[in-house]
Scaffold this motif. Structure first.
Motif, PDB file in Angstrom:
ATOM      1  N   LEU A 158       0.750  -1.349  -0.192  1.00  0.00           N
ATOM      2  CA  LEU A 158      -0.028   0.449  -0.037  1.00  0.00           C
ATOM      3  C   LEU A 158       1.230   1.177  -0.568  1.00  0.00           C
ATOM      4  O   LEU A 158       2.254   1.045   0.312  1.00  0.00           O
ATOM      5  CB  LEU A 158      -0.875   0.219   1.282  1.00  0.00           C
ATOM      6  N   ALA A 159       0.312   2.507  -0.093  1.00  0.00           N
ATOM      7  CA  ALA A 159       1.314   3.643  -0.521  1.00  0.00           C
ATOM      8  C   ALA A 159       0.809   4.402   0.830  1.00  0.00           C
ATOM      9  O   ALA A 159      -0.456   4.005   1.375  1.00  0.00           O
ATOM     10  CB  ALA A 159       0.875   4.284  -1.914  1.00  0.00           C
ATOM     11  N   TRP A 160       1.121   5.469   1.033  1.00  0.00           N
ATOM     12  CA  TRP A 160       1.348   5.377   2.679  1.00  0.00           C
ATOM     13  C   TRP A 160       0.004   6.304   2.384  1.00  0.00           C
ATOM     14  O   TRP A 160      -0.391   7.035   2.787  1.00  0.00           O
ATOM     15  CB  TRP A 160       2.985   7.136   2.068  1.00  0.00           C
ATOM     16  N   GLN A 161       0.149   7.250   1.139  1.00  0.00           N
ATOM     17  CA  GLN A 161      -1.427   7.723   0.991  1.00  0.00           C
ATOM     18  C   GLN A 161      -2.923   7.404   1.421  1.00  0.00           C
ATOM     19  O   GLN A 161      -4.016   7.728   1.363  1.00  0.00           O
ATOM     20  CB  GLN A 161      -1.182   8.579  -0.522  1.00  0.00           C
ATOM     21  N   ASP A 162      -2.647   5.727   1.037  1.00  0.00           N
ATOM     22  CA  ASP A 162      -3.437   5.401   1.985  1.00  0.00           C
ATOM     23  C   ASP A 162      -4.453   4.750   3.513  1.00  0.00           C
ATOM     24  O   ASP A 162      -4.843   5.438   3.899  1.00  0.00           O
ATOM     25  CB  ASP A 162      -2.991   3.869   1.274  1.00  0.00           C
ATOM     26  N   VAL A 163      -3.144   5.851   4.123  1.00  0.00           N
ATOM     27  CA  VAL A 163      -2.673   5.119   5.247  1.00  0.00           C
ATOM     28  C   VAL A 163      -4.108   6.634   6.308  1.00  0.00           C
ATOM     29  O   VAL A 163      -4.892   6.558   6.612  1.00  0.00           O
ATOM     30  CB  VAL A 163      -1.997   5.265   6.480  1.00  0.00           C
ATOM     31  N   PRO A 164      -4.036   7.739   5.526  1.00  0.00           N
ATOM     32  CA  PRO A 164      -4.376   8.363   6.224  1.00  0.00           C
ATOM     33  C   PRO A 164      -6.080   8.444   6.420  1.00  0.00           C
ATOM     34  O   PRO A 164      -7.037   8.470   6.842  1.00  0.00           O
ATOM     35  CB  PRO A 164      -3.938   9.967   5.048  1.00  0.00           C
ATOM     36  N   PHE A 165      -6.481   8.104   4.848  1.00  0.00           N
ATOM     37  CA  PHE A 165      -8.073   7.006   4.542  1.00  0.00           C
ATOM     38  C   PHE A 165      -8.189   6.562   5.266  1.00  0.00           C
ATOM     39  O   PHE A 165      -9.707   6.545   6.103  1.00  0.00           O
ATOM     40  CB  PHE A 165      -8.174   6.946   3.348  1.00  0.00           C
ATOM     41  N   LEU A 166      -7.411   5.205   5.833  1.00  0.00           N
ATOM     42  CA  LEU A 166      -7.993   3.927   6.942  1.00  0.00           C
ATOM     43  C   LEU A 166      -8.161   5.191   7.828  1.00  0.00           C
ATOM     44  O   LEU A 166      -8.957   4.033   9.095  1.00  0.00           O
ATOM     45  CB  LEU A 166      -6.327   2.927   6.974  1.00  0.00           C
ATOM     46  N   LEU A 167      -7.235   4.818   8.331  1.00  0.00           N
ATOM     47  CA  LEU A 167      -7.332   6.133  10.119  1.00  0.00           C
ATOM     48  C   LEU A 167      -8.321   6.677  10.035  1.00  0.00           C
ATOM     49  O   LEU A 167      -8.943   6.972  11.636  1.00  0.00           O
ATOM     50  CB  LEU A 167      -6.648   6.842  10.074  1.00  0.00           C
ATOM     51  N   ALA A 168      -8.990   7.412   8.775  1.00  0.00           N
ATOM     52  CA  ALA A 168     -10.250   8.547   9.084  1.00  0.00           C
ATOM     53  C   ALA A 168     -11.494   7.682   9.158  1.00  0.00           C
ATOM     54  O   ALA A 168     -12.773   7.429   9.752  1.00  0.00           O
ATOM     55  CB  ALA A 168     -10.288   9.684   7.941  1.00  0.00           C
ATOM     56  N   ALA A 169     -11.215   6.493   8.760  1.00  0.00           N
ATOM     57  CA  ALA A 169     -12.164   5.493   9.059  1.00  0.00           C
ATOM     58  C   ALA A 169     -12.761   4.762  10.027  1.00  0.00           C
ATOM     59  O   ALA A 169     -13.629   4.484  10.913  1.00  0.00           O
ATOM     60  CB  ALA A 169     -12.517   4.288   7.757  1.00  0.00           C
ATOM     61  N   ALA A 170     -11.341   5.086  11.360  1.00  0.00           N
ATOM     62  CA  ALA A 170     -11.930   4.240  12.550  1.00  0.00           C
ATOM     63  C   ALA A 170     -12.690   5.487  13.346  1.00  0.00           C
ATOM     64  O   ALA A 170     -13.030   4.237  13.703  1.00  0.00           O
ATOM     65  CB  ALA A 170     -10.337   4.679  12.873  1.00  0.00           C
TER      66      ALA A 170
END
Length: 211
Positions: A158-170
Motif C-alpha cells: 500500500l502507498a503511504w497515501q492510503d493510510v490517512p484514509f484508513l485512519l479516518a475510517a476508524a
C-alpha cells in the motif's frame, strides 16, 4: 496551556507595543478556550454568538477583541494541527517504528473522533488557511509509514497515501444501520485496521493509490 497562550498572544498583538489590559487579555483567553471547545463539539460552522455565549461575554466584546470569526477559527485549528505535528515528531523519534506509528495513529484517530472541527478541517474545510499545516501533516504520514515499512513492520503493497484514509475510517460516527457505537468504538476500529496494516497481503489491492 501553552498552546492557548500562544494563540492569545497572536490575537492580542498590538502594533503600538502597548501592554494589553488584564481584563482584555482574560476575555481573549476565555474566547479562545470557548472556541476550542465549540469547534470540537459543533464544528467549523460555529457562530461568533455561540462562542461568545460559551465564553460568558457579549458578542460586542467578541468583535472588539477578535479580528474576525474566521481568524479565530483558523488560529484554533492551526494550533491543533501543530499539536498533531508534535505528536508525529515524537513518533518519528521512537526507536521502534511500528510502536511510534501506532502511538501516533491512536492520538490522531482519537482527535478525529472527539473533534468535529478538526475532522472537518482534515477533510478540507478551511483548507486555504491551513494549507501549509496540511502539507506538513502529509509529510509526517509519509515519513512514519515509510519508516515502518522499511523496518518490515508494515505491509508494503500500500502507498503511504492510503493510510490517512484508513485512519479516518476508524473515527466512525455515533450510529449506523440502527446500531449505536460502543464507547470505545474508534479504538476497536483502529485495532482491526492496525492488524490489517501489519498482516501480509492476501491479494493485490484494487485501483490506484490516493492522489
Amino acid at each position: 496551556m501553552s498552546q492557548s497562550r500562544s494563540t492569545v498572544d497572536r490575537l492580542m498583538a498590538d502594533a503600538s507595543g502597548r501592554r494589553p489590559r488584564a481584563d482584555a487579555r482574560r476575555n481573549v483567553e476565555r474566547l479562545v478556550e470557548a472556541a476550542r471547545i465549540a469547534v470540537a463539539e459543533v464544528g467549523v460552522g460555529v457562530s461568533a454568538h455561540e462562542i461568545a455565549r460559551r465564553a460568558g461575554v457579549g458578542v460586542g466584546t467578541f468583535y472588539r477583541r477578535i479580528p474576525s470569526l474566521d481568524a479565530l477559527l483558523e488560529l484554533v485549528l492551526v494550533e491543533i494541527l501543530d499539536e498533531i505535528g508534535e505528536l508525529a515528531d515524537r513518533a518519528a523519534q521512537d526507536r521502534d517504528p511500528w510502536h511510534g506509528f501506532c502511538a501516533f495513529a491512536a492520538s490522531y484517530v482519537r482527535l478525529r473522533a472527539e473533534s468535529c472541527g478538526i475532522s472537518e478541517a482534515l477533510g478540507g474545510a478551511c483548507a486555504t488557511g491551513l494549507a501549509e499545516r496540511l502539507e506538513r501533516l502529509r509529510e509526517h504520514f509519509r515519513c512514519l509509514v515509510e519508516r515502518a515499512q522499511a523496518a518490515g513492520a508494515m505491509r508494503t503493497d500500500l502507498a503511504w497515501q492510503d493510510v490517512p484514509f484508513l485512519l479516518a475510517a476508524a473515527a466512525t460516527g455515533g450510529s449506523t444501520v440502527g446500531l449505536r457505537a460502543g464507547d470505545q468504538q474508534w479504538e476497536r476500529n483502529l485495532r482491526v485496521i492496525l492488524d490489517g496494516l501489519r498482516h501480509a497481503p492476501s491479494g493485490q489491492l484494487p485501483g490506484a493509490a490516493p492522489a
